[in-house]
Write a protein that holds these residues in place. Structure first.
Motif, PDB file in Angstrom:
ATOM      1  N   GLU A 153    -122.914 -28.826  50.314  1.00  0.00           N
ATOM      2  CA  GLU A 153    -122.658 -27.990  51.497  1.00  0.00           C
ATOM      3  C   GLU A 153    -121.668 -26.877  51.173  1.00  0.00           C
ATOM      4  O   GLU A 153    -121.851 -25.735  51.611  1.00  0.00           O
ATOM      5  N   GLN A 154    -120.639 -27.225  50.406  1.00  0.00           N
ATOM      6  CA  GLN A 154    -119.652 -26.204  50.053  1.00  0.00           C
ATOM      7  C   GLN A 154    -120.286 -25.121  49.188  1.00  0.00           C
ATOM      8  O   GLN A 154    -120.014 -23.932  49.378  1.00  0.00           O
ATOM      9  N   ARG A 155    -121.153 -25.494  48.272  1.00  0.00           N
ATOM     10  CA  ARG A 155    -121.818 -24.507  47.419  1.00  0.00           C
ATOM     11  C   ARG A 155    -122.761 -23.628  48.224  1.00  0.00           C
ATOM     12  O   ARG A 155    -122.879 -22.432  47.973  1.00  0.00           O
ATOM     13  N   LYS A 156    -123.455 -24.227  49.193  1.00  0.00           N
ATOM     14  CA  LYS A 156    -124.321 -23.416  50.048  1.00  0.00           C
ATOM     15  C   LYS A 156    -123.497 -22.385  50.807  1.00  0.00           C
ATOM     16  O   LYS A 156    -123.899 -21.219  50.934  1.00  0.00           O
ATOM     17  N   ILE A 157    -122.360 -22.800  51.299  1.00  0.00           N
ATOM     18  CA  ILE A 157    -121.476 -21.873  52.020  1.00  0.00           C
ATOM     19  C   ILE A 157    -120.993 -20.770  51.076  1.00  0.00           C
ATOM     20  O   ILE A 157    -120.978 -19.582  51.440  1.00  0.00           O
ATOM     21  N   ASN A 158    -120.619 -21.180  49.853  1.00  0.00           N
ATOM     22  CA  ASN A 158    -120.143 -20.186  48.880  1.00  0.00           C
ATOM     23  C   ASN A 158    -121.240 -19.187  48.532  1.00  0.00           C
ATOM     24  O   ASN A 158    -120.988 -17.980  48.428  1.00  0.00           O
ATOM     25  N   ILE A 159    -122.466 -19.672  48.354  1.00  0.00           N
ATOM     26  CA  ILE A 159    -123.580 -18.766  48.026  1.00  0.00           C
ATOM     27  C   ILE A 159    -123.831 -17.805  49.178  1.00  0.00           C
ATOM     28  O   ILE A 159    -124.035 -16.595  48.977  1.00  0.00           O
ATOM     29  N   LYS A 160    -123.814 -18.314  50.419  1.00  0.00           N
ATOM     30  CA  LYS A 160    -124.026 -17.430  51.574  1.00  0.00           C
ATOM     31  C   LYS A 160    -122.926 -16.387  51.661  1.00  0.00           C
ATOM     32  O   LYS A 160    -123.187 -15.210  51.957  1.00  0.00           O
ATOM     33  N   GLU A 161    -121.696 -16.799  51.401  1.00  0.00           N
ATOM     34  CA  GLU A 161    -120.595 -15.832  51.443  1.00  0.00           C
ATOM     35  C   GLU A 161    -120.752 -14.779  50.357  1.00  0.00           C
ATOM     36  O   GLU A 161    -120.516 -13.589  50.590  1.00  0.00           O
ATOM     37  N   ILE A 162    -121.158 -15.243  49.165  1.00  0.00           N
ATOM     38  CA  ILE A 162    -121.340 -14.282  48.068  1.00  0.00           C
ATOM     39  C   ILE A 162    -122.458 -13.305  48.402  1.00  0.00           C
ATOM     40  O   ILE A 162    -122.322 -12.090  48.221  1.00  0.00           O
ATOM     41  N   LEU A 163    -123.578 -13.836  48.917  1.00  0.00           N
ATOM     42  CA  LEU A 163    -124.695 -12.951  49.233  1.00  0.00           C
ATOM     43  C   LEU A 163    -124.359 -11.997  50.381  1.00  0.00           C
ATOM     44  O   LEU A 163    -124.847 -10.877  50.425  1.00  0.00           O
ATOM     45  N   ASN A 164    -123.542 -12.466  51.307  1.00  0.00           N
ATOM     46  CA  ASN A 164    -123.211 -11.618  52.453  1.00  0.00           C
ATOM     47  C   ASN A 164    -122.084 -10.633  52.166  1.00  0.00           C
ATOM     48  O   ASN A 164    -122.037  -9.560  52.766  1.00  0.00           O
ATOM     49  N   HIS A 165    -121.180 -10.980  51.265  1.00  0.00           N
ATOM     50  CA  HIS A 165    -119.982 -10.158  51.101  1.00  0.00           C
ATOM     51  C   HIS A 165    -119.848  -9.507  49.721  1.00  0.00           C
ATOM     52  O   HIS A 165    -119.101  -8.555  49.583  1.00  0.00           O
ATOM     53  N   ASP A 166    -120.532  -9.991  48.711  1.00  0.00           N
ATOM     54  CA  ASP A 166    -120.394  -9.439  47.353  1.00  0.00           C
ATOM     55  C   ASP A 166    -121.499  -8.410  47.125  1.00  0.00           C
ATOM     56  O   ASP A 166    -122.678  -8.743  47.090  1.00  0.00           O
ATOM     57  N   GLN A 167    -121.103  -7.172  46.950  1.00  0.00           N
ATOM     58  CA  GLN A 167    -122.067  -6.086  46.794  1.00  0.00           C
ATOM     59  C   GLN A 167    -122.850  -6.225  45.492  1.00  0.00           C
ATOM     60  O   GLN A 167    -124.045  -5.953  45.468  1.00  0.00           O
ATOM     61  N   ASP A 168    -122.214  -6.625  44.396  1.00  0.00           N
ATOM     62  CA  ASP A 168    -122.930  -6.788  43.123  1.00  0.00           C
ATOM     63  C   ASP A 168    -124.012  -7.850  43.242  1.00  0.00           C
ATOM     64  O   ASP A 168    -125.122  -7.684  42.726  1.00  0.00           O
ATOM     65  N   ALA A 169    -123.713  -8.953  43.928  1.00  0.00           N
ATOM     66  CA  ALA A 169    -124.710 -10.018  44.087  1.00  0.00           C
ATOM     67  C   ALA A 169    -125.870  -9.535  44.955  1.00  0.00           C
ATOM     68  O   ALA A 169    -127.032  -9.871  44.692  1.00  0.00           O
ATOM     69  N   LYS A 170    -125.563  -8.747  45.992  1.00  0.00           N
ATOM     70  CA  LYS A 170    -126.632  -8.215  46.839  1.00  0.00           C
ATOM     71  C   LYS A 170    -127.543  -7.315  46.019  1.00  0.00           C
ATOM     72  O   LYS A 170    -128.768  -7.386  46.138  1.00  0.00           O
ATOM     73  N   THR A 171    -126.955  -6.466  45.198  1.00  0.00           N
ATOM     74  CA  THR A 171    -127.734  -5.551  44.380  1.00  0.00           C
ATOM     75  C   THR A 171    -128.595  -6.326  43.393  1.00  0.00           C
ATOM     76  O   THR A 171    -129.773  -6.051  43.219  1.00  0.00           O
ATOM     77  N   TRP A 172    -128.001  -7.285  42.720  1.00  0.00           N
ATOM     78  CA  TRP A 172    -128.724  -8.070  41.724  1.00  0.00           C
ATOM     79  C   TRP A 172    -129.854  -8.873  42.384  1.00  0.00           C
ATOM     80  O   TRP A 172    -130.957  -8.947  41.857  1.00  0.00           O
ATOM     81  N   ALA A 173    -129.591  -9.486  43.539  1.00  0.00           N
ATOM     82  CA  ALA A 173    -130.597 -10.306  44.212  1.00  0.00           C
ATOM     83  C   ALA A 173    -131.737  -9.456  44.758  1.00  0.00           C
ATOM     84  O   ALA A 173    -132.867  -9.935  44.878  1.00  0.00           O
ATOM     85  N   SER A 174    -131.479  -8.201  45.084  1.00  0.00           N
ATOM     86  CA  SER A 174    -132.528  -7.368  45.668  1.00  0.00           C
ATOM     87  C   SER A 174    -133.425  -6.743  44.608  1.00  0.00           C
ATOM     88  O   SER A 174    -134.482  -6.224  44.929  1.00  0.00           O
ATOM     89  N   GLN A 175    -133.041  -6.757  43.351  1.00  0.00           N
ATOM     90  CA  GLN A 175    -133.854  -6.159  42.290  1.00  0.00           C
ATOM     91  C   GLN A 175    -134.997  -7.091  41.918  1.00  0.00           C
ATOM     92  O   GLN A 175    -134.856  -8.311  41.948  1.00  0.00           O
ATOM     93  N   PRO A 176    -136.127  -6.519  41.542  1.00  0.00           N
ATOM     94  CA  PRO A 176    -137.255  -7.360  41.116  1.00  0.00           C
ATOM     95  C   PRO A 176    -136.972  -7.985  39.743  1.00  0.00           C
ATOM     96  O   PRO A 176    -136.159  -7.483  38.980  1.00  0.00           O
ATOM     97  N   VAL A 177    -137.685  -9.068  39.469  1.00  0.00           N
ATOM     98  CA  VAL A 177    -137.527  -9.755  38.183  1.00  0.00           C
ATOM     99  C   VAL A 177    -138.112  -8.856  37.102  1.00  0.00           C
ATOM    100  O   VAL A 177    -139.213  -8.310  37.275  1.00  0.00           O
TER     101      VAL A 177
END
Length: 140
Positions: free
Chosen positions: A86-110
């Motif tokens: 549960e803590q890791r899920k919360i951390n991942i959601k926070e990273i995806l919502n607040h970390d711009q680098d993670a948002k950019t990386w996650a939005s790029q195609p493989v």
């Protein structure tokens, strides 16, 4: 005095009756001794059975105690894993919502090179994996 003196036939009958009573008494006594011996044997067997059952009960109690401890340990480990998950899920959601680098990386195609590793069946590595999977396929 004549009353104390018995004729010989009466004496013989009295002696025979006393002898017969003694014989039957001894037989009855021997029969009772045999029954006592049988009952003592049965009592010993029953006591051994009770001792064996008590030992089995003690072993079962020990197994139950150890299993209960193992269950408690597993439940504690499972609770810790659930909490960490549960803590890791919360951390991942926070990273995806607040970390711009993670948002950019996650939005790029493989990248194509990585995608081709999983989709290209012409390579030797993919053929090895595919043949290993087909050899364990229960349908064939």
């Amino acid at each position: 005095m004549n009353a104390l003196i018995f004729d010989p036939v009466t004496k013989l009958v009295i002696v025979l009756l006393i002898a017969l009573a003694l014989v039957f008494g001894i037989k009855h006594y021997n029969g009772l001794n045999q029954k006592v011996g049988q009952l003592e044997t049965q009592l010993t067997e029953k006591q051994q059975l009770i001792d064996t059952q008590n030992s089995n009960i003690a072993d079962i109690k020990e197994q139950i105690t150890s299993q209960a401890q193992a269950i408690a340990d597993l439940q504690k480990a499972q609770d810790e894993l659930q909490l960490n998950s549960e803590q890791r899920k919360i951390n991942i959601k926070e990273i995806l919502n607040h970390d711009q680098d993670a948002k950019t990386w996650a939005s790029q195609p493989v990248p194509d090179a990585i995608r081709s590793m999983f989709s290209n069946t012409g390579t030797a590595n993919a053929n090895t994996v595919q043949s290993a999977l087909s050899s364990t396929d229960p349908v064939q």
